[in-house]
Design a protein around this motif. Structure first.
Motif, PDB file in Angstrom:
ATOM      1  N   ALA A 142      69.955  -7.425 -27.315  1.00  0.00           N
ATOM      2  CA  ALA A 142      69.337  -8.089 -26.169  1.00  0.00           C
ATOM      3  C   ALA A 142      68.674  -7.036 -25.293  1.00  0.00           C
ATOM      4  N   ARG A 143      67.524  -7.400 -24.752  1.00  0.00           N
ATOM      5  CA  ARG A 143      66.796  -6.533 -23.824  1.00  0.00           C
ATOM      6  C   ARG A 143      66.438  -7.382 -22.625  1.00  0.00           C
ATOM      7  N   THR A 167      67.152  -2.724 -19.256  1.00  0.00           N
ATOM      8  CA  THR A 167      68.403  -2.545 -19.990  1.00  0.00           C
ATOM      9  C   THR A 167      68.303  -3.152 -21.377  1.00  0.00           C
ATOM     10  N   SER A 168      69.004  -2.544 -22.323  1.00  0.00           N
ATOM     11  CA  SER A 168      69.164  -3.140 -23.643  1.00  0.00           C
ATOM     12  C   SER A 168      70.584  -2.886 -24.114  1.00  0.00           C
ATOM     13  N   TRP A 187      77.099  -1.682 -27.045  1.00  0.00           N
ATOM     14  CA  TRP A 187      76.452  -0.398 -26.805  1.00  0.00           C
ATOM     15  C   TRP A 187      75.316  -0.688 -25.835  1.00  0.00           C
ATOM     16  N   ILE A 188      75.374  -0.124 -24.636  1.00  0.00           N
ATOM     17  CA  ILE A 188      74.400  -0.452 -23.598  1.00  0.00           C
ATOM     18  C   ILE A 188      73.623   0.777 -23.162  1.00  0.00           C
ATOM     19  N   GLN A 189      72.314   0.589 -22.968  1.00  0.00           N
ATOM     20  CA  GLN A 189      71.423   1.637 -22.487  1.00  0.00           C
ATOM     21  C   GLN A 189      70.674   1.086 -21.270  1.00  0.00           C
ATOM     22  N   ILE A 190      70.689   1.853 -20.183  1.00  0.00           N
ATOM     23  CA  ILE A 190      70.000   1.470 -18.960  1.00  0.00           C
ATOM     24  C   ILE A 190      69.013   2.581 -18.617  1.00  0.00           C
ATOM     25  N   ASP A 191      67.822   2.211 -18.199  1.00  0.00           N
ATOM     26  CA  ASP A 191      66.801   3.189 -17.802  1.00  0.00           C
ATOM     27  C   ASP A 191      67.207   3.812 -16.475  1.00  0.00           C
ATOM     28  N   ARG A 192      68.065   4.814 -16.560  1.00  0.00           N
ATOM     29  CA  ARG A 192      68.579   5.460 -15.351  1.00  0.00           C
ATOM     30  C   ARG A 192      67.522   6.317 -14.677  1.00  0.00           C
TER      31      ARG A 192
END
Length: 142
Positions: free
Chosen positions: A81-82, A107-108, A122-127
């Motif tokens: 999911a994005r 976020t994705s 597993w989460i990635q956020i545009d920090r």
């Protein structure tokens, strides 16, 4: 409920801040939460209660934010999911006092579903983008 629809409902009801108390409907009793960041990857163990508290903390930082799902794809027990999260700077974020300015997070995440519940993600956020907004050097179209 199939995995893709489970994750969509979770994002719109729980992650969105609308009903964090519904976390137990979507999450296993023990969820491995992988924070994917190049310099310091971290894996947390979360319970539905922990996750609900985490969402409440986000509401304190970003106010009544909204989530717009841009993509959601599924294969087997994995769902990608994005989304875009939009809110306002209402609490201290990365040491910066609240300004009331609009903030956007991109976020994705990949969710693994087992026995009808989210068991791992597993989460990635545009920090870097969030930091640029906090510093006033970037404004996303909100």
């Amino acid at each position: 409920m199939i995995a893709k629809e489970l994750v969509r409902a979770f994002l719109l009801q729980v992650r969105s801040g609308q009903h964090p108390e519904y976390a137990e409907r979507f999450l296993a009793q023990k969820v491995l939460a992988h924070q994917v960041q190049a310099e310091n990857p971290v894996t947390l163990e979360r319970s539905p209660r922990d996750y609900a508290e985490h969402v409440e903390e986000m509401k304190g930082l970003f106010g009544a934010f909204e989530i717009e799902i841009e993509d959601i794809l599924a294969e087997g027990d994995r769902v990608y999911a994005r989304w875009i999260q939009r809110g306002r700077h209402r609490g201290v974020v990365d040491g910066r006092p609240p300004t009331g300015e609009r903030l956007t997070q991109l976020t994705s995440a990949v969710y693994r579903v087992a026995d009808g519940r989210i068991a791992e993600y597993w989460i990635q956020i545009d920090r870097a983008g969030l930091t640029a907004q906090l510093e006033g050097t970037l404004r996303y179209g909100c």
